[in-house]
Design a protein around this motif. Structure first.
Motif, PDB file in Angstrom:
ATOM      1  N   HIS A  34      21.022  26.929  25.099  1.00 35.77           N
ATOM      2  CA  HIS A  34      21.676  27.920  24.230  1.00 35.77           C
ATOM      3  C   HIS A  34      23.026  28.350  24.824  1.00 35.77           C
ATOM      4  N   CYS A  74      15.606  29.598  16.487  1.00 40.43           N
ATOM      5  CA  CYS A  74      14.900  28.743  17.443  1.00 40.43           C
ATOM      6  C   CYS A  74      13.438  29.156  17.589  1.00 40.43           C
ATOM      7  N   HIS A 128      12.013  30.920  25.997  1.00 39.63           N
ATOM      8  CA  HIS A 128      13.259  31.130  26.740  1.00 39.63           C
ATOM      9  C   HIS A 128      13.073  32.228  27.757  1.00 39.63           C
ATOM     10  N   HIS A 175      15.745  25.522  28.529  1.00 40.79           N
ATOM     11  CA  HIS A 175      15.989  25.769  27.104  1.00 40.79           C
ATOM     12  C   HIS A 175      17.076  26.844  26.921  1.00 40.79           C
TER      13      HIS A 175
HETATM   14 ZN   LIG Z   1      15.853  27.918  21.835  1.00 40.92          ZN
END
Ligand SMILES: [Zn+2]
Length: 243
Positions: free
Chosen positions: A110, A208, A212, A106
């Motif tokens: 980004h 989001c 992460h 993830h």
């Molecule tokens: Zn994210």
């Protein structure tokens, strides 16, 4: 009844937790357990849910799926032992290898988003995070020849070991904050009063709700696999992380 406290937002690295059952029922051959708090991510924003195990006194549940229903998180899976009851104390553990890989993947999304924005001034237009492979769509015509440059820039961000910072702020504040990075809230964030923003230290920020890693170095090497045109000026980039 109140909702489930989301421990994965308090500590993205939490692997195990204690909780209390607030509801449980059978659903065909599966059992569904609701807890007062959990670190099982229920899926969303392109990131799949966690799997793992819940252990109570006299029972355990192999959790195959977690999902959000209103403000509660459902843990669905195969039960062994007696039926869980309201008030039961539970020890839960997520499949950390799976989750940590999803967190790295993830974060890679980004980082790639950050590079694509810089090079093509493109916006993220959806995607799916997987354990083995992921893809993201961008509002730009990206050619095959562009992939090595995107990959190189992305891996520079990985190697720089930048912090990946979680910021939670009110809507107005979030809009101003995102503006500084050329981002904005979309229809996905409608109705939300508090916005969670993930910032790659000083470079990019995206609203989001996923999980992460805290430092870009943890991602490992990002490998772009291929690009596909999805029409209407959208390009899909498929990628993975190594190891
Ligand atoms: Zn994210």
């Amino acid at each position: 009844m109140t909702g489930t406290r989301r421990l994965y937002y308090e500590d993205q690295y939490m692997k195990e937790f204690d909780a209390t059952v607030i509801d449980a029922w059978h659903n065909d051959d599966k059992t569904c357990v609701v807890l007062d708090q959990t670190c099982f991510y229920p899926g969303g924003g392109g990131q799949p849910c966690d799997t793992g195990i819940l252990e109570g006194d006299g029972w355990h549940l192999v959790v195959e799926r977690a999902y959000l229903d209103g403000d509660k998180i459902m843990h669905e899976g195969v039960l062994e032992g007696r039926m869980p009851e309201k008030g039961d104390k539970v020890h839960g553990a997520i499949d950390w290898d799976r989750r940590y890989r999803l967190m790295r993947m993830h974060t890679a999304a980004h980082i790639i988003g950050c590079v694509v924005k810089k090079l093509f001034n493109a916006r993220f237009a959806g995607g799916a995070i997987g354990v083995d492979y992921s893809y993201d769509d961008y509002t730009a015509r990206i050619k095959r020849d562009d992939l090595p440059r995107i990959e190189e820039e992305a891996n520079k961000i990985v190697e720089a070991g930048l912090r990946h910072i979680v910021r939670i702020m009110d809507r107005d504040e979030a809009e101003k904050y995102l503006e500084k990075f050329g981002e904005r809230l979309t229809e996905l964030h409608e109705g939300l009063e508090r916005i969670r923003i993930l910032e790659i230290e000083g470079l990019c920020a995206f609203p989001c709700g996923g999980t992460h890693v805290a430092n870009t170095r943890e991602v490992g090497r990002i490998k772009l696999l291929k690009r596909e045109s999805k029409g209407r000026g959208i390009t899909r980039i498929r990628y993975t992380i190594e190891p």
